[in-house]
Design a protein around this motif. Structure first.
Motif, PDB file in Angstrom:
ATOM      1  N   THR A  56      33.045  19.054 -52.439  1.00 23.00           N
ATOM      2  CA  THR A  56      33.390  18.391 -51.186  1.00 23.00           C
ATOM      3  C   THR A  56      33.930  19.427 -50.217  1.00 23.00           C
ATOM      4  OG1 THR A  56      33.915  16.317 -52.317  1.00 23.00           O
ATOM      5  CG2 THR A  56      34.805  16.605 -50.100  1.00 23.00           C
ATOM      6  N   TYR A  57      33.409  19.409 -48.999  1.00 22.62           N
ATOM      7  CA  TYR A  57      33.850  20.373 -47.987  1.00 22.62           C
ATOM      8  C   TYR A  57      33.784  19.719 -46.606  1.00 22.62           C
ATOM      9  CZ  TYR A  57      28.878  20.982 -46.828  1.00 22.62           C
ATOM     10  OH  TYR A  57      27.574  20.772 -46.442  1.00 22.62           O
ATOM     11  N   THR A  58      34.394  20.385 -45.634  1.00 19.67           N
ATOM     12  CA  THR A  58      34.354  19.934 -44.245  1.00 19.67           C
ATOM     13  C   THR A  58      33.366  20.800 -43.481  1.00 19.67           C
ATOM     14  OG1 THR A  58      36.665  19.238 -44.364  1.00 19.67           O
ATOM     15  CG2 THR A  58      35.710  19.520 -42.161  1.00 19.67           C
ATOM     16  N   ASP A  59      32.397  20.165 -42.823  1.00 17.39           N
ATOM     17  CA  ASP A  59      31.368  20.942 -42.131  1.00 17.39           C
ATOM     18  C   ASP A  59      31.842  21.368 -40.743  1.00 17.39           C
ATOM     19  OD1 ASP A  59      31.077  18.760 -40.401  1.00 17.39           O
ATOM     20  OD2 ASP A  59      29.186  18.088 -41.293  1.00 17.39           O
ATOM     21  N   ALA A  60      30.958  22.038 -40.003  1.00 22.80           N
ATOM     22  CA  ALA A  60      31.310  22.582 -38.695  1.00 22.80           C
ATOM     23  C   ALA A  60      31.662  21.490 -37.686  1.00 22.80           C
ATOM     24  CB  ALA A  60      30.171  23.440 -38.158  1.00 22.80           C
ATOM     25  N   ASN A  61      31.231  20.252 -37.945  1.00 26.35           N
ATOM     26  CA  ASN A  61      31.534  19.137 -37.046  1.00 26.35           C
ATOM     27  C   ASN A  61      32.790  18.380 -37.456  1.00 26.35           C
ATOM     28  OD1 ASN A  61      29.151  19.557 -35.469  1.00 26.35           O
ATOM     29  ND2 ASN A  61      27.962  18.580 -37.113  1.00 26.35           N
ATOM     30  N   GLY A  62      33.485  18.897 -38.476  1.00 23.83           N
ATOM     31  CA  GLY A  62      34.702  18.243 -38.931  1.00 23.83           C
ATOM     32  C   GLY A  62      34.463  17.072 -39.857  1.00 23.83           C
ATOM     33  N   ARG A 256      37.235  26.805 -42.361  1.00 23.02           N
ATOM     34  CA  ARG A 256      36.141  26.431 -43.250  1.00 23.02           C
ATOM     35  C   ARG A 256      35.812  27.570 -44.219  1.00 23.02           C
ATOM     36  NH1 ARG A 256      33.439  25.990 -38.578  1.00 23.02           N
ATOM     37  NH2 ARG A 256      31.761  27.266 -39.452  1.00 23.02           N
ATOM     38  N   PHE A 257      35.253  27.182 -45.368  1.00 24.80           N
ATOM     39  CA  PHE A 257      34.894  28.187 -46.373  1.00 24.80           C
ATOM     40  C   PHE A 257      33.848  29.169 -45.847  1.00 24.80           C
ATOM     41  CE2 PHE A 257      31.435  25.208 -46.826  1.00 24.80           C
ATOM     42  CZ  PHE A 257      30.353  25.979 -47.228  1.00 24.80           C
ATOM     43  N   ASP A 258      33.080  28.758 -44.825  1.00 25.69           N
ATOM     44  CA  ASP A 258      32.041  29.631 -44.280  1.00 25.69           C
ATOM     45  C   ASP A 258      32.326  30.033 -42.830  1.00 25.69           C
ATOM     46  OD1 ASP A 258      31.680  27.108 -43.202  1.00 25.69           O
ATOM     47  OD2 ASP A 258      29.517  27.022 -43.559  1.00 25.69           O
ATOM     48  N   LYS A 290      39.503  28.720 -53.369  1.00 23.04           N
ATOM     49  CA  LYS A 290      39.341  28.434 -51.948  1.00 23.04           C
ATOM     50  C   LYS A 290      38.335  29.408 -51.344  1.00 23.04           C
ATOM     51  CE  LYS A 290      42.676  25.358 -52.006  1.00 23.04           C
ATOM     52  NZ  LYS A 290      42.393  23.918 -51.889  1.00 23.04           N
ATOM     53  N   GLY A 291      37.297  28.875 -50.735  1.00 16.89           N
ATOM     54  CA  GLY A 291      36.307  29.746 -50.126  1.00 16.89           C
ATOM     55  C   GLY A 291      36.766  30.264 -48.774  1.00 16.89           C
ATOM     56  N   TYR A 292      36.554  31.560 -48.524  1.00 14.98           N
ATOM     57  CA  TYR A 292      36.847  32.138 -47.213  1.00 14.98           C
ATOM     58  C   TYR A 292      36.130  33.470 -47.078  1.00 14.98           C
ATOM     59  CZ  TYR A 292      40.520  34.068 -50.299  1.00 14.98           C
ATOM     60  OH  TYR A 292      41.204  34.623 -51.349  1.00 14.98           O
ATOM     61  N   GLN A 293      35.921  33.866 -45.832  1.00 11.81           N
ATOM     62  CA  GLN A 293      35.324  35.162 -45.500  1.00 11.81           C
ATOM     63  C   GLN A 293      36.113  35.699 -44.310  1.00 11.81           C
ATOM     64  OE1 GLN A 293      31.321  33.558 -45.384  1.00 11.81           O
ATOM     65  NE2 GLN A 293      31.429  33.227 -43.173  1.00 11.81           N
ATOM     66  N   CYS A 294      37.201  36.403 -44.624  1.00 11.08           N
ATOM     67  CA  CYS A 294      38.214  36.725 -43.619  1.00 11.08           C
ATOM     68  C   CYS A 294      38.317  38.216 -43.331  1.00 11.08           C
ATOM     69  CB  CYS A 294      39.587  36.230 -44.082  1.00 11.08           C
ATOM     70  SG  CYS A 294      39.734  34.430 -44.163  1.00 11.08           S
ATOM     71  N   LYS A 295      38.933  38.508 -42.201  1.00 10.50           N
ATOM     72  CA  LYS A 295      39.366  39.852 -41.863  1.00 10.50           C
ATOM     73  C   LYS A 295      40.893  39.849 -41.815  1.00 10.50           C
ATOM     74  CE  LYS A 295      35.522  41.781 -39.173  1.00 10.50           C
ATOM     75  NZ  LYS A 295      35.112  42.265 -37.816  1.00 10.50           N
ATOM     76  N   GLN A 303      36.196  35.069 -50.791  1.00 14.67           N
ATOM     77  CA  GLN A 303      36.248  34.263 -52.008  1.00 14.67           C
ATOM     78  C   GLN A 303      35.188  33.185 -51.896  1.00 14.67           C
ATOM     79  OE1 GLN A 303      39.275  31.598 -54.810  1.00 14.67           O
ATOM     80  NE2 GLN A 303      40.160  33.141 -53.468  1.00 14.67           N
ATOM     81  N   ALA A 304      34.653  32.762 -53.048  1.00 13.98           N
ATOM     82  CA  ALA A 304      33.492  31.874 -53.046  1.00 13.98           C
ATOM     83  C   ALA A 304      33.728  30.566 -53.795  1.00 13.98           C
ATOM     84  CB  ALA A 304      32.283  32.603 -53.641  1.00 13.98           C
ATOM     85  N   GLU A 305      34.841  29.880 -53.493  1.00 11.16           N
ATOM     86  CA  GLU A 305      35.087  28.568 -54.105  1.00 11.16           C
ATOM     87  C   GLU A 305      35.147  28.671 -55.636  1.00 11.16           C
ATOM     88  OE1 GLU A 305      35.767  25.561 -52.666  1.00 11.16           O
ATOM     89  OE2 GLU A 305      35.673  26.316 -50.619  1.00 11.16           O
ATOM     90  N   THR A 306      34.549  27.726 -56.357  1.00 12.34           N
ATOM     91  CA  THR A 306      34.619  27.685 -57.819  1.00 12.34           C
ATOM     92  C   THR A 306      33.367  27.025 -58.374  1.00 12.34           C
ATOM     93  OG1 THR A 306      35.922  26.896 -59.709  1.00 12.34           O
ATOM     94  CG2 THR A 306      35.827  25.469 -57.788  1.00 12.34           C
ATOM     95  N   ALA A 307      33.142  27.174 -59.680  1.00  9.14           N
ATOM     96  CA  ALA A 307      32.074  26.481 -60.411  1.00  9.14           C
ATOM     97  C   ALA A 307      30.680  26.818 -59.918  1.00  9.14           C
ATOM     98  CB  ALA A 307      32.296  24.961 -60.359  1.00  9.14           C
ATOM     99  N   GLY A 308      30.548  27.923 -59.181  1.00  9.91           N
ATOM    100  CA  GLY A 308      29.244  28.285 -58.646  1.00  9.91           C
ATOM    101  C   GLY A 308      28.810  27.439 -57.473  1.00  9.91           C
ATOM    102  N   HIS A 309      29.742  26.641 -56.914  1.00 10.00           N
ATOM    103  CA  HIS A 309      29.397  25.815 -55.748  1.00 10.00           C
ATOM    104  C   HIS A 309      28.958  26.675 -54.570  1.00 10.00           C
ATOM    105  CE1 HIS A 309      32.333  22.516 -57.329  1.00 10.00           C
ATOM    106  NE2 HIS A 309      31.154  22.420 -57.886  1.00 10.00           N
ATOM    107  N   VAL A 310      29.583  27.837 -54.439  1.00  4.53           N
ATOM    108  CA  VAL A 310      29.330  28.744 -53.323  1.00  4.53           C
ATOM    109  C   VAL A 310      29.187  30.160 -53.875  1.00  4.53           C
ATOM    110  CG1 VAL A 310      30.353  29.790 -51.245  1.00  4.53           C
ATOM    111  CG2 VAL A 310      30.538  27.328 -51.622  1.00  4.53           C
TER     112      VAL A 310
END
Length: 569
Positions: A56-62, A256-258, A290-295, A303-310
């Motif tokens: 379960t995640y929140t997309d770009a439209n919330g 968002r994770f992405d 927790k998925g994230y792609q940060c500076k 980080q790529a979430e868990t369980a191979g989801h991402v």
């Protein structure tokens, strides 16, 4: 007036003219060489999830989106497709590839997951705290293979000749007391397209509090950043010019994770990354799911979430002259079954694992009272599932005199969900308690019970989801969140079966062996008197309790927490 040149002079003049042209050509800059692109794919916290699971995640439209994602089949398909684009692509991990796994993997000592990751072509991974769940010797067996295991009932039962991981586990900050050196390789160099990349591994320093102390005896868990910096010069001396950290520690962000180049990362990984050698520009993290792609402070942290989801797709841009890292591009990608052509070898292996496992996993256990019992916590930190498991612990230990049962929240790995007929299967029960812990009896004074519960709030930036103990029916207390740590349990509020707890009196309590050894930050359990391991596995206690309640005509389970302890402020 024209001057006639002799043949010799004419030849000399031509030579000078050509020489001048050559010099001019030499002065013109050569066309710049294109950067070398090196592609990585990273995963973390796979936890033996061989099959797809809910993401379960929140997309770009919330908007909240729920779908099935991950699983070894989908991971293998995605990685294989991306390797078709770049045969030099490396697949790397940030720990917890196994441990706390669903029954499909854990019932076979996680050997199917190790073999499946071999088939996918994992290259390197840091260890995670869950790689230590069954101790250092079992981790070494997972790396090197063999059948000598602290889990003899599970090891080499799927296949008689377990070969171990073909990928390299690494950790720089777990030191063997006898040698003074990391007990696994601290780093490894990969030569890709003429570039030597050093991958440096580390695990959360607090892992010692998250696993059985007896299993890691003789190992010291050191500061993550200091340890990485300490071994980096050796990797540089071996010729590495690009440095990537694979670390099982992480953070979180509300983004968002992405979200590209997210800017609001918080948590332990931020401080660790800040203290790393400046040559390290990329940190692949894990642990927090927790998925994230940060500076952050000039570094890229993923980080790529868990369980191979991402999966994290990472492109390194390397200067062709200096072989140093110029830039990093990261894209977190959801891994959905069917998005890419399957890999026949992986699909066939998964089918074999499922066929071998289904008979045991589908075995009916008992009818329960409600369809879903969750780990969702009340404001006090209590869950319906925690109440149920703590009751099962007490029930198993009651014949030995136990009066109170405890369960650690983090020890319950999944919600307890059953079918519409309310019939629970062994697989559905086992996924709740995958560790195979045993139940230990011990004596604690009333004063020690107060001390025990105060440890629930001692960790910095406490995550109540992991720190609150779940308690059995009949035991109760109240706590005040406005009070300082060490004084939150309200004195006089603690009762057993309605009677006040006497601080001088001894009480017989039961908990799993992980807690009994002080795990999850509860050292008071180690101070208990008359400790005795019953040898009863928690999963056996759980299923026996469900069966007992059904036979009594009172199926077990709660829709919501039972209010056994209360937060007053």
């Amino acid at each position: 007036m024209k001057i006639a040149l002799t043949p010799t002079a004419a030849l000399l003049s031509a030579a000078l003219l050509l020489g001048g042209c050559a010099s001019l050509t030499a002065l013109q800059p050569a066309a710049p060489r294109q950067p070398i692109t090196i592609n990585l794919v990273a995963l973390n916290d796979f936890h033996g999830n061989l099959e797809p699971s809910k993401f379960t995640y929140t997309d770009a439209n919330g908007q909240k989106v729920t779908l099935q994602a991950g699983g070894i089949d989908a991971v293998a398909a995605a990685v294989n497709a991306w390797r078709q684009q770049d045969r030099d692509l490396l697949l790397v991990g940030a720990g917890d590839l196994v441990g706390a796994s669903p029954a499909l993997s854990s019932m076979w000592a996680d050997e199917p997951t190790i073999h499946a990751l071999n088939l996918v072509g994992l290259n390197f991974s840091s260890v995670g705290n869950h790689e230590f769940d069954s101790g250092r010797m079992e981790l070494l067996r997972q790396q090197h293979g063999g059948c000598v295991s602290p889990r003899p009932a599970k090891a080499c039962k799927f296949a008689p000749d377990f070969k171990g991981a073909q990928f390299t586990y690494m950790v720089s900050n777990v030191v063997d007391a006898k040698t003074g050196k990391p007990f696994l390789p601290a780093w490894h160099i990969a030569d890709v397209k003429g570039v030597k990349i050093a991958f440096l591994g580390a695990v959360v320093r607090g892992a010692a509090d998250l696993v059985l102390p007896s299993g890691i005896e003789g190992l010291s868990f050191e500061d993550e950043a200091d340890s990485i910096n300490k071994v980096l010069p050796a990797a540089r001396a071996a010729g590495a010019t690009v440095f990537v950290v694979l670390i099982h520690e992480g953070g979180q962000t509300k983004e968002r994770f992405d979200q590209p180049d997210c800017q609001h990362l918080e948590g332990p990984i931020v401080d660790i990354a800040k203290r790393l050698d400046p040559a390290i520009r990329l940190v692949v993290s894990g642990h927090t799911h927790k998925g994230y792609q940060c500076k952050s402070n000039g570094r890229f942290i993923t980080q790529a979430e868990t369980a191979g989801h991402v999966l994290s797709r990472i492109a390194l841009s390397v200067d062709p002259a200096t072989r140093t890292l110029q830039d990093v591009a990261v894209k977190n990608v959801i891994v959905k079954p069917g998005d890419y052509p399957s890999v026949p070898a992986v699909s066939a292996y998964l089918a074999t694992v499922k066929a071998r496992s289904d008979a045991a996993l589908q075995q009916p256990v008992a009818r329960v009272a409600v369809r879903s019992m969750t780990r969702e916590l009340s404001a006090a930190g209590e869950s319906a599932l925690g109440d149920l498991v703590a009751d099962a612990v007490l029930d198993a230990a009651a014949p030995y005199g136990a009066q109170i049962g405890f369960m650690n929240t983090a020890g319950m790995r999944k919600d307890f969900d059953v079918g519409a007929d309310l019939r629970a299967t062994f697989g559905q029960a086992q996924i709740v308690l995958p560790f195979g812990n045993t139940i230990v009896l011990m004596d604690l004074t009333g004063a020690q019970l107060y001390d025990l519960l105060e440890h629930q709030w001692e960790r910095e930036k406490v995550d109540v989801n992991h720190s609150m103990l779940q308690v059995s029916n009949g035991f109760a207390y109240r706590w005040d969140g406005t009070q300082p740590r060490g004084a939150r349990v309200i004195r006089g509020s603690m009762t057993l079966n309605g009677q006040p707890i006497d601080e001088k009196k001894l009480y017989r309590v039961a908990a799993n062996n992980f807690l009994a050894e002080g795990g999850d930050g509860f050292p008071t359990f180690r101070e208990a008197a008359n400790s005795r391991d019953t040898g009863i596995r928690d999963i056996d206690a759980f299923t026996a309790y469900l069966q007992k309640r059904e036979q009594a005509g009172k199926p077990a389970g709660f829709e919501k927490p039972q209010g056994r302890f209360e937060r007053v402020k």
